[in-house]
Design a protein around this motif. Structure first.
Motif, PDB file in Angstrom:
ATOM      1  N   HIS A 226       0.831  -1.198   0.000  1.00  0.00           N
ATOM      2  CA  HIS A 226       0.000   0.000   0.000  1.00  0.00           C
ATOM      3  C   HIS A 226       0.869   1.253   0.000  1.00  0.00           C
ATOM      4  O   HIS A 226       1.992   1.255   0.499  1.00  0.00           O
ATOM      5  N   ILE A 227       0.312   2.302  -0.584  1.00  0.00           N
ATOM      6  CA  ILE A 227       1.031   3.562  -0.758  1.00  0.00           C
ATOM      7  C   ILE A 227       1.081   4.317   0.565  1.00  0.00           C
ATOM      8  O   ILE A 227       0.040   4.593   1.176  1.00  0.00           O
ATOM      9  N   LEU A 228       2.295   4.652   0.977  1.00  0.00           N
ATOM     10  CA  LEU A 228       2.497   5.426   2.201  1.00  0.00           C
ATOM     11  C   LEU A 228       2.613   6.913   1.914  1.00  0.00           C
ATOM     12  O   LEU A 228       2.225   7.745   2.737  1.00  0.00           O
ATOM     13  N   GLU A 229       3.191   7.239   0.743  1.00  0.00           N
ATOM     14  CA  GLU A 229       3.496   8.639   0.434  1.00  0.00           C
ATOM     15  C   GLU A 229       3.655   8.780  -1.073  1.00  0.00           C
ATOM     16  O   GLU A 229       4.088   7.846  -1.743  1.00  0.00           O
ATOM     17  N   VAL A 230       3.289   9.940  -1.599  1.00  0.00           N
ATOM     18  CA  VAL A 230       3.554  10.271  -3.001  1.00  0.00           C
ATOM     19  C   VAL A 230       4.410  11.532  -3.030  1.00  0.00           C
ATOM     20  O   VAL A 230       4.427  12.307  -2.073  1.00  0.00           O
TER      21      VAL A 230
ATOM     22  N   GLY B  30      13.099  12.970  -8.311  1.00  0.00           N
ATOM     23  CA  GLY B  30      12.031  12.580  -9.231  1.00  0.00           C
ATOM     24  C   GLY B  30      11.333  11.278  -8.868  1.00  0.00           C
ATOM     25  O   GLY B  30      10.656  10.701  -9.712  1.00  0.00           O
ATOM     26  N   TRP B  31      11.457  10.804  -7.628  1.00  0.00           N
ATOM     27  CA  TRP B  31      10.773   9.564  -7.217  1.00  0.00           C
ATOM     28  C   TRP B  31       9.267   9.767  -7.293  1.00  0.00           C
ATOM     29  O   TRP B  31       8.769  10.887  -7.240  1.00  0.00           O
ATOM     30  N   PHE B  32       8.513   8.666  -7.432  1.00  0.00           N
ATOM     31  CA  PHE B  32       7.068   8.730  -7.616  1.00  0.00           C
ATOM     32  C   PHE B  32       6.286   8.459  -6.323  1.00  0.00           C
ATOM     33  O   PHE B  32       5.426   9.228  -5.953  1.00  0.00           O
ATOM     34  N   PHE B  33       6.564   7.326  -5.678  1.00  0.00           N
ATOM     35  CA  PHE B  33       5.811   6.985  -4.468  1.00  0.00           C
ATOM     36  C   PHE B  33       6.601   6.053  -3.570  1.00  0.00           C
ATOM     37  O   PHE B  33       7.573   5.443  -3.994  1.00  0.00           O
ATOM     38  N   LYS B  34       6.143   5.973  -2.315  1.00  0.00           N
ATOM     39  CA  LYS B  34       6.701   5.033  -1.340  1.00  0.00           C
ATOM     40  C   LYS B  34       5.628   4.014  -1.010  1.00  0.00           C
ATOM     41  O   LYS B  34       4.466   4.370  -0.793  1.00  0.00           O
ATOM     42  N   LEU B  35       6.049   2.763  -0.991  1.00  0.00           N
ATOM     43  CA  LEU B  35       5.133   1.637  -0.847  1.00  0.00           C
ATOM     44  C   LEU B  35       5.570   0.773   0.325  1.00  0.00           C
ATOM     45  O   LEU B  35       6.751   0.452   0.459  1.00  0.00           O
ATOM     46  N   LYS B  36       4.628   0.421   1.184  1.00  0.00           N
ATOM     47  CA  LYS B  36       4.894  -0.550   2.255  1.00  0.00           C
ATOM     48  C   LYS B  36       4.626  -1.928   1.661  1.00  0.00           C
ATOM     49  O   LYS B  36       3.497  -2.258   1.292  1.00  0.00           O
ATOM     50  N   MET B  37       5.680  -2.724   1.518  1.00  0.00           N
ATOM     51  CA  MET B  37       5.586  -4.027   0.854  1.00  0.00           C
ATOM     52  C   MET B  37       4.837  -5.045   1.687  1.00  0.00           C
ATOM     53  O   MET B  37       4.968  -5.079   2.901  1.00  0.00           O
ATOM     54  N   ASP B  38       4.108  -5.918   0.971  1.00  0.00           N
ATOM     55  CA  ASP B  38       3.447  -7.042   1.621  1.00  0.00           C
ATOM     56  C   ASP B  38       4.372  -8.245   1.738  1.00  0.00           C
ATOM     57  O   ASP B  38       4.228  -9.046   2.652  1.00  0.00           O
ATOM     58  N   ASP B  39       5.322  -8.375   0.791  1.00  0.00           N
ATOM     59  CA  ASP B  39       6.129  -9.590   0.707  1.00  0.00           C
ATOM     60  C   ASP B  39       7.549  -9.252   0.229  1.00  0.00           C
ATOM     61  O   ASP B  39       7.745  -8.897  -0.931  1.00  0.00           O
TER      62      ASP B  39
END
Length: 125
Positions: free
Chosen positions: A73-77, A96-105
């Motif tokens: 799920h997206i934590l930050e954009v 120029g990063w797009f988003f931060k994601l909390k990984m499930d696996d």
């Protein structure tokens, strides 16, 4: 910090053991796209499965989907990128990063391409 890549020309940086990954497009992708003029970023809190379309990047040449390289799920954009899409061109691996994601696996991250494998992919493209 460990960086991996997808065949869709996204980079993913894992920061520590928290399972948080920062995602952006590679220099190869931004070179192919040309001048980026608009980005559509995912909503904070949105859930994605690996391979789902998570956003869109539009340039003077074309529009391209940005895929979720990992399930989570997206934590930050990157609101700076939304305000100034040219950051994807001028600093694709940094500001120029797009988003931060909390990984499930974490195993999904381990299965991504390392730098030599990505370089070979680009060289043979």
């Amino acid at each position: 910090m460990t960086v991996k890549y997808t065949p869709d020309h996204e980079w993913i940086e894992l920061d520590g053991d928290e399972g948080v990954a920062t995602v952006g497009i590679t220099p190869h992708a931004q070179d192919a796209l040309g001048d980026v003029v608009f980005v559509d970023l995912p909503a904070v809190g949105a859930n994605f499965k690996k391979g789902d379309v998570a956003g869109v990047v539009e340039s003077v040449k074309a529009a391209a989907d940005v895929y979720a390289p990992l399930s989570g799920h997206i934590l930050e954009v990157n609101e700076d990128l939304r305000a100034d899409p040219s950051l994807a061109n001028t600093d694709p691996l940094g500001k120029g990063w797009f988003f931060k994601l909390k990984m499930d696996d974490l195993a999904e991250f381990d299965a991504l391409l390392d730098a030599p494998a990505y370089d070979a992919l680009v060289k043979n493209a």
